[in-house]
Design an enzyme around this catalytic site. Structure first.
Site, PDB file in Angstrom:
ATOM      1  N   ASP A 623       2.106  -0.335   0.812  1.00 43.98           N
ATOM      2  CA  ASP A 623       0.937   0.398   1.227  1.00 43.98           C
ATOM      3  C   ASP A 623       0.290  -0.792   1.922  1.00 43.98           C
ATOM      4  O   ASP A 623       0.024  -2.125   1.401  1.00 43.98           O
ATOM      5  CB  ASP A 623       0.037   0.776   0.028  1.00 43.98           C
ATOM      6  CG  ASP A 623      -1.365   1.357   0.757  1.00 43.98           C
ATOM      7  OD1 ASP A 623      -1.315   2.461   0.999  1.00 43.98           O
ATOM      8  OD2 ASP A 623      -2.065   0.701   0.554  1.00 43.98           O
ATOM      9  N   ILE A 624      -0.054  -0.860   3.305  1.00 44.27           N
ATOM     10  CA  ILE A 624      -0.863  -1.817   3.839  1.00 44.27           C
ATOM     11  C   ILE A 624      -2.420  -2.046   3.104  1.00 44.27           C
ATOM     12  O   ILE A 624      -3.160  -1.023   3.155  1.00 44.27           O
ATOM     13  CB  ILE A 624      -1.182  -1.518   5.510  1.00 44.27           C
ATOM     14  CG1 ILE A 624       0.078  -1.427   5.874  1.00 44.27           C
ATOM     15  CG2 ILE A 624      -1.945  -2.507   6.255  1.00 44.27           C
ATOM     16  CD1 ILE A 624       0.283  -0.963   7.587  1.00 44.27           C
ATOM     17  N   GLU A 666      -1.144   4.727   5.804  1.00 44.20           N
ATOM     18  CA  GLU A 666      -0.497   3.517   5.903  1.00 44.20           C
ATOM     19  C   GLU A 666       0.522   3.055   4.849  1.00 44.20           C
ATOM     20  O   GLU A 666       0.971   2.185   4.468  1.00 44.20           O
ATOM     21  CB  GLU A 666      -1.798   2.655   5.778  1.00 44.20           C
ATOM     22  CG  GLU A 666      -2.303   2.766   4.371  1.00 44.20           C
ATOM     23  CD  GLU A 666      -3.333   3.729   4.304  1.00 44.20           C
ATOM     24  OE1 GLU A 666      -4.279   3.578   3.577  1.00 44.20           O
ATOM     25  OE2 GLU A 666      -3.520   4.588   5.042  1.00 44.20           O
TER      26      GLU A 666
END
Length: 742
Positions: A623-624, A666
């Site tokens: 996950d960004i 994301e």
């Protein structure tokens, strides 16, 4: 008595002929009455009948929480809106349809694996076409913005949703799309079930949600009736379908024939049983109530100017300053509900009405077909007048089953209809022209210049009667509907809210009186002896007609063979396009990685293989960090570049045997084979460091958080992902930019 040929005809003979014809007419009358009083049997092809005979039951799956579409009683019996629809299909086709209810994700997996024959209560989604084929739609629903009762946050329009908390159900494709489209600046809060969403909304844990009308039934069931209310609708109305196993095309055609046999009145009656009176405060006359802001708006306006079509009967017409038609009767009810005066102004067409609305000459358009292309400038109520499209042809033509076998013929449709674009997209070679009105279309059919005119049965029947044309009839039905709403400027949110309540307040009995007024047919019993003589002569001519029909049948056989050849070519073309569609359906458009559907398939295959041959496998969720702030600070185009560059770094950092895809938003999912816990951590750390050391945005470091876990012998699709998601959550809680393996 002598006729002109000199043959003698006695008075007794004339009397006998009259008596014979009279009894023949009575027979015809009672036969036609019997036919009209009973459902006409459905005709099946040999393949369809073979399918019905060879399948003891057809099992369709749906979610246990999808009430009131399906309601499972304590006894185990299943009732509800969709249950009644399926029961009618069973009765009229001979299919024994059984419904299996469960957790929606499990039901979908069973259907994809072929353990169910299809899904009920589904919305159309292209990604599902690799497993299923869709039925015709069987109900149209509206999506509502729902808030706590009394609307304490004063949410009246889409602009009021910014920064608010929205409750969403995990895995619900439709409402996730509506959130991203109409309230992207809202903060999502996810729940597993719809009862949890209702409880969260009524308690103030969240500010609003977007759901269909069925949620208000649910609120009553869980003891929270009256704690939530709908304030306005968003998006176009959506349709529910059945998704059926693509390996069983006969099932699709049987189901569609069953759905076509259900009349519009039957659909309305079923809907009223399960949804009537569910929208608190707006669905009945006794509960009709405007807010203080809405009352002040109407007081300030004093009167409302309505744009109407000058000649579009039986829907509406301005005749010597008198407004008549179906819409006019609705506006009579609206005037009483709202206690306001309407002034009606004529327009030639929808473009003329839109211009009048734009220039503030009108406040409302009385009848308008909602479309996404108008969503920036217009807003709409839910449809209040709707009807299926039909085909009008000359009487000599046999029943028209859609466009099958008639693809090369010429058609006409009213100018500006949304259906035109849909037909052109689905049938690129279809020869179809636009006409200014129904009279023009019917005239072209009558003269033989076109094969069929496409419009609703109400408009066609009214036009045929007014034009006194006898060689044209309604001769086929299409699965698409003409749905007409009230339209107003997009900035008129209070006006839209007022008239949505007014539309919903019109009950079934009032609607029925309006339609009965315009479509009641008076039958007069008249004994016409001249007609009786013609009937007797026609009866004598039976053999001649039979011979003629036989020749027509031979000609029809040739046409059928030609149609089959054309269908074969169309099928080949569809197969080629389907191959391309299947390829596109597993790829994420932005990153060109696998999409979630493909990742689900790979993960399920890995789990099955591991159960047969145990080995070390694992998954990594990436996950960004703070991705929302990237979008807010630099804009969505830069955010998209970050997603693409992150995907490239992950691909360069992973092993050749690993599979990576975009999991959603994301998030990315990495599926790893033949790897232990140490190797899983090393791989995750390598990806994390490579992303951190990359330069996606000048003077800005992009970091990621990672959760990873190994597959165990008791894991299924859900448990391993939940464990990896838990690890990702720990990584986020511990400060982000780190990897956790559990």
């Amino acid at each position: 008595m002598r006729n002109h040929s000199g043959y003698h005809i006695s008075k007794n003979s004339v009397l006998l002929i009259k008596q014979f014809c009279f009894y023949l007419l009575l027979l015809c009358f009672f036969t036609s009455a019997a036919v009209s009083a009973h459902q006409v049997p459905i005709s099946f092809s040999l393949q369809e009948q073979k399918f019905i005979d060879s399948h003891s039951e057809v099992v369709l799956g749906s979610d246990l929480e999808f009430e009131p579409f399906f309601i499972k009683k304590a006894s185990g019996d299943i009732t509800g809106h969709d249950a009644e629809i399926l029961q009618l299909i069973s009765e009229r086709t001979g299919l024994n349809i059984r419904v299996e209810l469960g957790v929606w994700s499990d039901i979908q997996r069973k259907a994809k694996n072929g353990r169910l024959d299809g899904l009920a209560t589904a919305i159309f989604d292209k990604s599902r076409l690799q497993w299923f084929i869709p039925s015709y739609p069987y109900i149209t629903m509206s999506s509502l913005v729902l808030v706590r009762n009394g609307n304490p946050l004063k949410i009246y329009s889409k602009s009021d949703l910014k920064g608010k908390r929205i409750a969403l159900q995990r895995g619900n494709l439709l409402f996730d799309k509506l959130w991203r489209k109409f309230a992207p600046a809202a903060e999502p809060v996810y729940y597993n079930t719809m009862p949890e969403i209702v409880q969260a909304l009524s308690s103030g844990e969240v500010d609003f949600t977007i759901m269909d009308e069925s949620v208000l039934y649910l609120s009553r069931k869980v003891g929270l009736a009256g704690t939530i209310e709908g304030v306005f609708s968003v998006g176009k109305p959506f349709e529910l379908i059945l998704f059926l196993n693509k390996e069983q095309p006969e099932l699709q055609s049987i189901i569609n024939k069953g759905l076509n046999s259900i009349s519009e009145q039957e659909r309305i009656d079923i809907r009223n049983r399960w949804f009537k009176q569910e929208v608190a405060g707006v669905n009945s006359k006794s509960q009709f109530k405007l807010t203080d802001a809405e009352k002040e708006y109407l007081t300030f306006k004093g009167k409302l100017n309505i744009c109407v079509n000058s000649s579009w009967m039986p829907l509406e017409q301005m005749n010597e300053y008198q407004y008549t038609g179906i819409a006019a009767d609705f506006f009579t009810i609206f005037a009483k509900r709202l206690d306001i005066h309407f002034e009606f102004q004529t327009s030639k067409n929808w473009n003329d009405s839109r211009n009048a609305l734009k220039n503030h000459r009108c406040d409302l358009i009385s009848l308008f077909e909602a479309s996404d292309k108008h969503s920036d400038s217009l807003t709409f109520t839910a449809p209040y007048a709707a009807s299926y499209y039909t085909l009008a042809t000359q009487n000599k033509h046999a029943y028209v089953n859609g466009f099958k076998g008639n693809i090369n013929k010429k058609y006409a449709i009213h100018h500006g209809r949304i259906l035109l674009k849909k037909l052109q997209n689905r049938y690129p070679n279809l020869d179809i022209v636009e006409v200014e009105n129904a009279e023009s279309g019917i005239r072209l059919v009558s003269s033989g210049e076109i094969f069929a005119y496409i419009d609703t049965p109400e408009i066609i029947n009214y036009t045929l009667k007014e034009m006194n044309i006898s060689n044209v009839k309604i001769n086929g039905q299409l699965p698409q509907k003409l749905e007409l709403s009230l339209a107003m400027r997009s900035d008129e949110n209070l006006l839209r809210s007022i008239f949505q309540k007014a539309v919903n307040s019109v009950d079934h009995e009032e609607r029925q009186r309006i339609y009965n007024k315009w479509f009641t047919i008076e039958v007069k019993k008249i004994i016409n002896y001249k007609l009786l003589v013609y009937i007797s002569l026609g009866f004598i001519s039976f053999l001649i007609i039979f011979s003629y029909c036989n020749r027509r049948l031979r000609r029809a056989k040739k046409e059928t063979e030609q149609a089959l050849f054309e269908i074969k070519n169309i099928k080949l073309d569809l197969e080629r396009k389907n191959t391309l569609l299947q390829k596109l359906s597993v790829t994420d458009k932005l990153t060109q990685l696998f999409n979630r559907n493909k990742l689900d398939q790979v993960l399920l295959d890995m789990i099955k293989h591991n159960q047969r041959t145990p080995k070390n496998d694992g998954v990594i969720i990436i996950d960004i960090d703070s991705f929302k702030s990237i979008n807010d600070t630099y804009g969505h185009p830069v955010g998209d570049e970050v997603l693409v560059n992150t995907a490239m770094v992950i691909q360069k950092s992973m092993r050749e045997i690993d599979v990576v895809g975009r999991w959603g938003g994301e998030e990315f999912l990495l599926i790893c084979s033949d790897i232990n816990a140490h190797g899983l951590y090393e791989l995750a750390e390598r990806i994390r460091k490579n992303v951190e050391n990359s330069s996606f945005i000048p003077n800005k470091t992009i970091t990621i958080s990672i959760g990873a876990t190994l597959l165990t012998s008791v894991d299924d699709h859900r448990s391993i992902l939940c464990r990896a998601d838990k690890a990702l959550y720990q990584a986020k809680e511990n400060g982000r930019n780190r990897c956790i393996v559990i």
